[in-house]
Design a protein around this motif. Structure first.
Motif, PDB file in Angstrom:
ATOM      1  N   THR A  50      13.048 -15.362  -0.920  1.00 34.59           N
ATOM      2  CA  THR A  50      12.957 -16.739  -0.515  1.00 34.59           C
ATOM      3  C   THR A  50      11.481 -17.068  -0.088  1.00 34.59           C
ATOM      4  N   VAL A  51      10.848 -16.169   0.476  1.00 27.85           N
ATOM      5  CA  VAL A  51       9.205 -16.663   0.794  1.00 27.85           C
ATOM      6  C   VAL A  51       8.560 -16.764  -0.625  1.00 27.85           C
ATOM      7  N   ALA A  52       8.871 -15.793  -1.791  1.00 29.65           N
ATOM      8  CA  ALA A  52       8.228 -16.186  -2.850  1.00 29.65           C
ATOM      9  C   ALA A  52       8.639 -17.293  -3.724  1.00 29.65           C
ATOM     10  N   ASP A  53       9.930 -17.825  -3.556  1.00 30.79           N
ATOM     11  CA  ASP A  53      10.206 -19.075  -4.153  1.00 30.79           C
ATOM     12  C   ASP A  53       9.640 -20.302  -3.258  1.00 30.79           C
ATOM     13  N   ILE A  54       9.364 -20.178  -1.991  1.00 33.73           N
ATOM     14  CA  ILE A  54       8.700 -21.272  -1.238  1.00 33.73           C
ATOM     15  C   ILE A  54       7.348 -21.288  -1.627  1.00 33.73           C
ATOM     16  N   THR A  55       6.665 -20.022  -1.777  1.00 32.89           N
ATOM     17  CA  THR A  55       5.218 -20.059  -2.137  1.00 32.89           C
ATOM     18  C   THR A  55       5.139 -20.605  -3.627  1.00 32.89           C
ATOM     19  N   ASP A  56       5.905 -20.344  -4.604  1.00 32.90           N
ATOM     20  CA  ASP A  56       5.997 -20.935  -6.160  1.00 32.90           C
ATOM     21  C   ASP A  56       6.111 -22.620  -5.683  1.00 32.90           C
ATOM     22  N   ARG A  57       7.029 -23.234  -5.171  1.00 33.88           N
ATOM     23  CA  ARG A  57       7.274 -24.435  -5.011  1.00 33.88           C
ATOM     24  C   ARG A  57       6.192 -25.154  -3.952  1.00 33.88           C
ATOM     25  N   PHE A  58       5.756 -24.750  -2.815  1.00 32.46           N
ATOM     26  CA  PHE A  58       5.047 -25.392  -1.946  1.00 32.46           C
ATOM     27  C   PHE A  58       3.743 -25.002  -1.949  1.00 32.46           C
ATOM     28  N   GLY A  59       3.241 -24.029  -2.801  1.00 31.07           N
ATOM     29  CA  GLY A  59       1.829 -23.482  -2.861  1.00 31.07           C
ATOM     30  C   GLY A  59       1.454 -22.280  -2.441  1.00 31.07           C
ATOM     31  N   GLY A  60       0.346 -21.860  -2.814  1.00 31.19           N
ATOM     32  CA  GLY A  60      -0.311 -20.637  -2.195  1.00 31.19           C
ATOM     33  C   GLY A  60      -2.013 -21.001  -2.384  1.00 31.19           C
ATOM     34  N   PRO A  61      -2.595 -19.842  -2.158  1.00 35.10           N
ATOM     35  CA  PRO A  61      -2.168 -18.434  -2.717  1.00 35.10           C
ATOM     36  C   PRO A  61      -1.728 -17.694  -1.181  1.00 35.10           C
ATOM     37  N   PHE A  62      -0.622 -17.054  -1.594  1.00 31.88           N
ATOM     38  CA  PHE A  62       0.148 -16.141  -0.484  1.00 31.88           C
ATOM     39  C   PHE A  62       0.998 -15.098  -1.416  1.00 31.88           C
ATOM     40  N   THR A  63       0.644 -13.852  -0.913  1.00 34.47           N
ATOM     41  CA  THR A  63       1.533 -12.709  -1.571  1.00 34.47           C
ATOM     42  C   THR A  63       2.482 -12.304  -0.724  1.00 34.47           C
ATOM     43  N   VAL A  64       3.623 -11.844  -1.624  1.00 33.52           N
ATOM     44  CA  VAL A  64       5.017 -11.250  -0.852  1.00 33.52           C
ATOM     45  C   VAL A  64       4.826  -9.663  -1.367  1.00 33.52           C
ATOM     46  N   GLU A  65       4.936  -9.023  -0.517  1.00 31.46           N
ATOM     47  CA  GLU A  65       4.880  -7.427  -1.028  1.00 31.46           C
ATOM     48  C   GLU A  65       6.085  -6.682  -0.209  1.00 31.46           C
ATOM     49  N   GLN A  66       6.653  -5.687  -0.750  1.00 30.78           N
ATOM     50  CA  GLN A  66       7.559  -4.859   0.063  1.00 30.78           C
ATOM     51  C   GLN A  66       6.960  -3.412  -0.014  1.00 30.78           C
ATOM     52  N   THR A  67       7.455  -2.498   0.960  1.00 29.60           N
ATOM     53  CA  THR A  67       6.980  -1.164   0.781  1.00 29.60           C
ATOM     54  C   THR A  67       8.285  -0.355   1.731  1.00 29.60           C
ATOM     55  N   ASP A  68       8.312   1.055   1.412  1.00 30.33           N
ATOM     56  CA  ASP A  68       9.196   1.769   2.262  1.00 30.33           C
ATOM     57  C   ASP A  68       8.362   2.682   2.916  1.00 30.33           C
ATOM     58  N   GLU A  69       7.084   2.345   3.108  1.00 31.55           N
ATOM     59  CA  GLU A  69       6.187   3.346   3.758  1.00 31.55           C
ATOM     60  C   GLU A  69       5.566   2.453   5.123  1.00 31.55           C
ATOM     61  N   LEU A  70       6.137   1.924   5.884  1.00 32.32           N
ATOM     62  CA  LEU A  70       5.670   1.068   7.132  1.00 32.32           C
ATOM     63  C   LEU A  70       4.713   1.895   7.889  1.00 32.32           C
ATOM     64  N   ASP A  71       4.999   3.051   8.292  1.00 26.91           N
ATOM     65  CA  ASP A  71       3.972   3.780   9.025  1.00 26.91           C
ATOM     66  C   ASP A  71       2.767   3.988   8.230  1.00 26.91           C
ATOM     67  N   ALA A  72       2.661   4.250   7.055  1.00 29.98           N
ATOM     68  CA  ALA A  72       1.714   4.520   6.158  1.00 29.98           C
ATOM     69  C   ALA A  72       0.659   3.366   6.025  1.00 29.98           C
ATOM     70  N   THR A  73       1.515   1.983   5.978  1.00 29.75           N
ATOM     71  CA  THR A  73       0.765   1.020   5.957  1.00 29.75           C
ATOM     72  C   THR A  73      -0.005   0.882   7.063  1.00 29.75           C
ATOM     73  N   VAL A  74       0.522   0.998   8.344  1.00 21.14           N
ATOM     74  CA  VAL A  74      -0.318   0.769   9.456  1.00 21.14           C
ATOM     75  C   VAL A  74      -1.546   2.168   9.566  1.00 21.14           C
ATOM     76  N   ASP A  75      -1.011   3.343   9.258  1.00 23.61           N
ATOM     77  CA  ASP A  75      -1.929   4.329   9.444  1.00 23.61           C
ATOM     78  C   ASP A  75      -3.110   4.129   8.290  1.00 23.61           C
ATOM     79  N   ARG A  76      -3.065   3.702   7.284  1.00 23.01           N
ATOM     80  CA  ARG A  76      -4.028   3.427   6.182  1.00 23.01           C
ATOM     81  C   ARG A  76      -4.546   2.402   6.166  1.00 23.01           C
ATOM     82  N   TRP A  77      -4.401   1.293   7.357  1.00 25.74           N
ATOM     83  CA  TRP A  77      -4.917   0.127   7.164  1.00 25.74           C
ATOM     84  C   TRP A  77      -6.545   0.106   7.458  1.00 25.74           C
ATOM     85  N   ALA A  78      -7.418  -0.399   6.568  1.00 26.40           N
ATOM     86  CA  ALA A  78      -8.727  -0.543   6.656  1.00 26.40           C
ATOM     87  C   ALA A  78      -9.094  -1.639   7.194  1.00 26.40           C
TER      88      ALA A  78
END
Length: 184
Positions: A50-78
């Motif tokens: 849904t978010v990717a579709d809205i971005t395509d239609r109503f503009g970006g730039p904006f990126t939508v990603e998915q991860t199964d590593e929520l904790d690692a995303t926080v821990d590795r954030w630079a």
């Protein structure tokens, strides 16, 4: 929209069926109010679409990603990590400090979906509350981003938009992107 380092929003947790609408709104709010990307849990496929579709239609730039590593995303954030929680410090007491840090460092904004583990509270540079009362995480994200960008995100333009909403006192008007110039 902004020249500062990246702002990414991490939706921490998602219960399929129960959180679909809320997770989608976290992504839409992140996009509309100036974040550069949203990172969703791997089981939030409907929200991502849904978010990717809205971005395509109503503009970006904006990126939508998915991860199964929520904790690692926080821990590795630079960069700096802000965790939005009703148990945190009042936004009005830390917003200047967060904004100053963001001038030089990318910012990860963690928005919980279900019970957030204590490790996230510990990993965050700031645990921030938009009031210390229970309310919507989407409302908290909205207020936080508005305070971070000091209202600049409200004038954001989407040059590559296929569709544009033209502001009106009454009614609804949506036009093809090339039909609207300078908001008129």
């Amino acid at each position: 929209m902004h020249e500062d380092p990246e702002v990414a929003v991490l939706r921490y947790g998602h219960r399929p069926g129960r959180d679909d609408r809320m997770t989608t709104h976290v992504g839409l709010t992140a996009r509309a109010l100036g974040a550069d990307r949203v990172i969703l849990p791997d089981n939030a496929t409907q929200a991502r679409e849904t978010v990717a579709d809205i971005t395509d239609r109503f503009g970006g730039p904006f990126t939508v990603e998915q991860t199964d590593e929520l904790d690692a995303t926080v821990d590795r954030w630079a960069g700096a990590v802000v965790h939005l929680t009703m148990y945190g410090e009042r936004i009005q007491d830390v917003e200047s400090e967060v904004r100053e840090r963001h001038r030089s460092d990318p910012l990860l904004v963690v928005v919980g979906g279900e019970k957030v583990p204590f490790e996230v509270y510990e990993a965050a540079d700031w645990n921030v509350a938009v009031t210390n009362q229970p309310h919507s995480e989407v409302a908290g994200l909205s207020v936080f981003l508005d305070r971070l960008f000091e209202g600049r995100e409200l004038a954001q333009e989407w040059p590559d938009a296929e569709r544009r909403v033209l502001p009106q006192a009454n009614g609804k008007r949506v036009v093809d992107g090339d039909e609207a110039t300078d908001g008129s």
